[in-house]
Design a protein around this motif. Structure first.
Motif, PDB file in Angstrom:
ATOM      1  N   ASP A 142       0.842  -1.199   0.000  1.00 27.92           N
ATOM      2  CA  ASP A 142       0.000   0.000   0.000  1.00 27.92           C
ATOM      3  C   ASP A 142       0.873   1.244   0.000  1.00 27.92           C
ATOM      4  O   ASP A 142       0.565   2.234  -0.655  1.00 27.92           O
ATOM      5  CB  ASP A 142      -0.893   0.027   1.249  1.00 27.92           C
ATOM      6  CG  ASP A 142      -2.015  -0.999   1.154  1.00 27.92           C
ATOM      7  OD1 ASP A 142      -2.271  -1.467   0.022  1.00 27.92           O
ATOM      8  OD2 ASP A 142      -2.607  -1.338   2.199  1.00 27.92           O
ATOM      9  N   ASP A 143       1.952   1.172   0.806  1.00 29.72           N
ATOM     10  CA  ASP A 143       2.894   2.290   0.862  1.00 29.72           C
ATOM     11  C   ASP A 143       4.137   1.895   0.060  1.00 29.72           C
ATOM     12  O   ASP A 143       4.962   1.104   0.530  1.00 29.72           O
ATOM     13  CB  ASP A 143       3.270   2.570   2.330  1.00 29.72           C
ATOM     14  CG  ASP A 143       4.388   3.587   2.449  1.00 29.72           C
ATOM     15  OD1 ASP A 143       4.843   4.107   1.412  1.00 29.72           O
ATOM     16  OD2 ASP A 143       4.811   3.856   3.586  1.00 29.72           O
ATOM     17  N   PRO A 144       4.263   2.424  -1.152  1.00 31.72           N
ATOM     18  CA  PRO A 144       5.375   1.972  -2.003  1.00 31.72           C
ATOM     19  C   PRO A 144       6.753   2.309  -1.439  1.00 31.72           C
ATOM     20  O   PRO A 144       7.751   1.740  -1.867  1.00 31.72           O
ATOM     21  CB  PRO A 144       5.134   2.689  -3.339  1.00 31.72           C
ATOM     22  CG  PRO A 144       4.106   3.722  -3.089  1.00 31.72           C
ATOM     23  CD  PRO A 144       3.427   3.439  -1.797  1.00 31.72           C
ATOM     24  N   GLU A 145       6.785   3.211  -0.450  1.00 32.39           N
ATOM     25  CA  GLU A 145       8.075   3.617   0.142  1.00 32.39           C
ATOM     26  C   GLU A 145       8.420   2.797   1.390  1.00 32.39           C
ATOM     27  O   GLU A 145       9.482   3.003   1.980  1.00 32.39           O
ATOM     28  CB  GLU A 145       8.026   5.104   0.560  1.00 32.39           C
ATOM     29  CG  GLU A 145       7.696   6.087  -0.557  1.00 32.39           C
ATOM     30  CD  GLU A 145       8.734   6.038  -1.658  1.00 32.39           C
ATOM     31  OE1 GLU A 145       9.933   6.038  -1.336  1.00 32.39           O
ATOM     32  OE2 GLU A 145       8.331   5.969  -2.841  1.00 32.39           O
ATOM     33  N   LEU A 146       7.513   1.929   1.792  1.00 34.18           N
ATOM     34  CA  LEU A 146       7.694   1.232   3.072  1.00 34.18           C
ATOM     35  C   LEU A 146       8.997   0.420   3.136  1.00 34.18           C
ATOM     36  O   LEU A 146       9.357  -0.287   2.203  1.00 34.18           O
ATOM     37  CB  LEU A 146       6.498   0.287   3.309  1.00 34.18           C
ATOM     38  CG  LEU A 146       6.460  -0.462   4.637  1.00 34.18           C
ATOM     39  CD1 LEU A 146       6.342   0.505   5.817  1.00 34.18           C
ATOM     40  CD2 LEU A 146       5.305  -1.450   4.667  1.00 34.18           C
ATOM     41  N   ARG A 177      13.467  -4.918   0.894  1.00 32.87           N
ATOM     42  CA  ARG A 177      12.864  -3.753   1.547  1.00 32.87           C
ATOM     43  C   ARG A 177      13.318  -3.589   2.988  1.00 32.87           C
ATOM     44  O   ARG A 177      12.692  -2.868   3.756  1.00 32.87           O
ATOM     45  CB  ARG A 177      11.343  -3.869   1.484  1.00 32.87           C
ATOM     46  CG  ARG A 177      10.762  -3.533   0.132  1.00 32.87           C
ATOM     47  CD  ARG A 177      11.340  -2.205  -0.350  1.00 32.87           C
ATOM     48  NE  ARG A 177      10.724  -1.737  -1.554  1.00 32.87           N
ATOM     49  CZ  ARG A 177       9.739  -0.846  -1.583  1.00 32.87           C
ATOM     50  NH1 ARG A 177       9.254  -0.345  -0.474  1.00 32.87           N
ATOM     51  NH2 ARG A 177       9.253  -0.454  -2.734  1.00 32.87           N
ATOM     52  N   LEU A 178      14.379  -4.282   3.380  1.00 29.77           N
ATOM     53  CA  LEU A 178      14.873  -4.112   4.745  1.00 29.77           C
ATOM     54  C   LEU A 178      15.631  -2.803   4.852  1.00 29.77           C
ATOM     55  O   LEU A 178      16.360  -2.417   3.929  1.00 29.77           O
ATOM     56  CB  LEU A 178      15.822  -5.259   5.124  1.00 29.77           C
ATOM     57  CG  LEU A 178      15.211  -6.618   5.470  1.00 29.77           C
ATOM     58  CD1 LEU A 178      16.312  -7.623   5.788  1.00 29.77           C
ATOM     59  CD2 LEU A 178      14.249  -6.499   6.660  1.00 29.77           C
ATOM     60  N   LYS A 179      15.477  -2.132   6.014  1.00 31.23           N
ATOM     61  CA  LYS A 179      16.276  -0.932   6.264  1.00 31.23           C
ATOM     62  C   LYS A 179      17.721  -1.371   6.459  1.00 31.23           C
ATOM     63  O   LYS A 179      17.960  -2.516   6.878  1.00 31.23           O
ATOM     64  CB  LYS A 179      15.795  -0.265   7.564  1.00 31.23           C
ATOM     65  CG  LYS A 179      14.398   0.282   7.499  1.00 31.23           C
ATOM     66  CD  LYS A 179      13.993   0.836   8.871  1.00 31.23           C
ATOM     67  CE  LYS A 179      12.543   1.274   8.852  1.00 31.23           C
ATOM     68  NZ  LYS A 179      12.015   1.578  10.177  1.00 31.23           N
TER      69      LYS A 179
END
Ligand code: SAM
Length: 313
Positions: A142-146, A177-179
């Motif tokens: 939903d949040d492409p920046e997540l 997508r891991l920080k």
């Protein structure tokens, strides 16, 4: 209808078997499963996941992360939701190939939210039905920046070792997508132990009255697609694949991951049980009696965890 369902389109061959197996698991009878001899093993697995999740959350939070985001890759029916709640996370994305399980996971989350105290802020959540060994999950967010602090993949990763392509896609979904400094945690069967036991057996299978593992051949074990059949009192009966750990570790380097810790359950248990809080959680979870419920004891364990949580505060 089936043809237009996005999940159905993505699921094929082995994935279809896995999805339909887990989708129909809910039909396994109420009392039958709650009385199962594997009830205590499931509690042990839940204890192990609780400790693992609790410790990794501690680590992430101590490193300064405030609004912790989690990806539960292969979330199943949401058996770990309470563990995340206990750890005070802010957001979760739950993904699984089995649509029915994803629906149950969502229902469980909504129930949890509904029953929570007004002063408790429950984490936000997104639920995705997807074959995570085929589809790029980030395109469905939903949040492409997540970005995630943690990806948790509990008792799932071995299903993807059917081919290099699938194992890599699963890994990509877990890690891309891991920080920076984020963690990928998981549990998966020990391929060395499986092969050791197979080689020691005079047939193509081994096990006991509770479980059976059967292979089609022995002596040679391909890196990918080395299939075996695991059955646990009729509860899990779906093909799985050996995960050759050094290869998995090597593949993860592609996503800038390095190995922090790898332990067998027995080693993990021996180390963690020394800590008083882990030991008392274990005692409480093991003291549980099976009671009839529609999830084979999961709810009993969840209730107990909630009970422990309440006691701790
Ligand atoms: N992680 C949950 C837990 O610990 O309770 C469920 C574990 S269950 C043993 C394995 C789960 O992996 C099932 O829910 C199954 O549908 C899911 N799974 C298997 N292959 C998958 C795939 N390719 N993509 C997403 N989920 C998958």
């Amino acid at each position: 209808e089936e043809e237009t369902s996005p999940t159905k389109k993505l699921v094929s061959d082995h994935g279809e078997k896995v999805a339909s197996h887990y989708n129909t698991l809910q039909e396994v009878g109420l009392v039958v499963r709650s009385q199962s001899r594997i009830f205590y093993m499931r509690n042990f697995n839940n204890w192990l996941k609780s400790v693992l999740i609790g410790e990794i959350l501690d680590r992430v939070q101590r490193a300064g992360s405030r609004n912790v985001s989690v990806l539960d890759l292969g979330c199943g029916k949401g058996g770990d939701l309470l563990k995340w709640r206990r750890g005070g996370i802010s957001h979760i994305v739950c993904a699984d190939i089995a649509e029915v399980s994803v629906d149950q996971c969502r229902t469980r989350y909504e129930e949890m939210k509904r029953k929570s105290h007004s002063n408790e802020k429950i984490f936000s959540a997104q639920f995705i039905a997807s074959d995570c060994s085929k589809e790029v999950l980030s395109e469905r967010l939903d949040d492409p920046e997540l970005k995630f602090d943690i990806c948790s993949c509990q008792f799932v990763y071995h299903y993807s070792f059917e081919s290099e392509q699938k194992a890599d896609m699963m890994l990509r979904n877990a890690c891309e997508r891991l920080k920076p400094g984020g963690f990928f945690i998981g549990t998966t069967p020990d391929a060395y132990e499986l092969v050791k036991r197979l080689e020691a057996s005079d047939s193509l299978s081994f096990g006991n009255e509770v479980f059976t593992v059967s292979f089609e051949s022995k002596g040679s074990y391909p890196l990918f697609g080395c299939q075996y059949h695991f059955s646990l009192e009729g509860v899990v009966d779906v093909p799985e694949f050996l995960v050759y750990f050094p290869l998995f570790e090597h593949m993860a380097k592609r996503y800038n991951m390095h190995l922090v810790l790898k332990q067998r359950f027995s080693e993990f248990f021996e180390e963690k049980v020394k800590k008083e809080s882990h030991r008392s959680l274990m005692m409480k979870m093991m003291a549980l009696e099976p009671f009839p419920c529609d999830d084979g004891g999961q709810q009993a364990t969840d209730n107990k965890e909630q009970y422990c949580h309440a006691k701790e505060h």
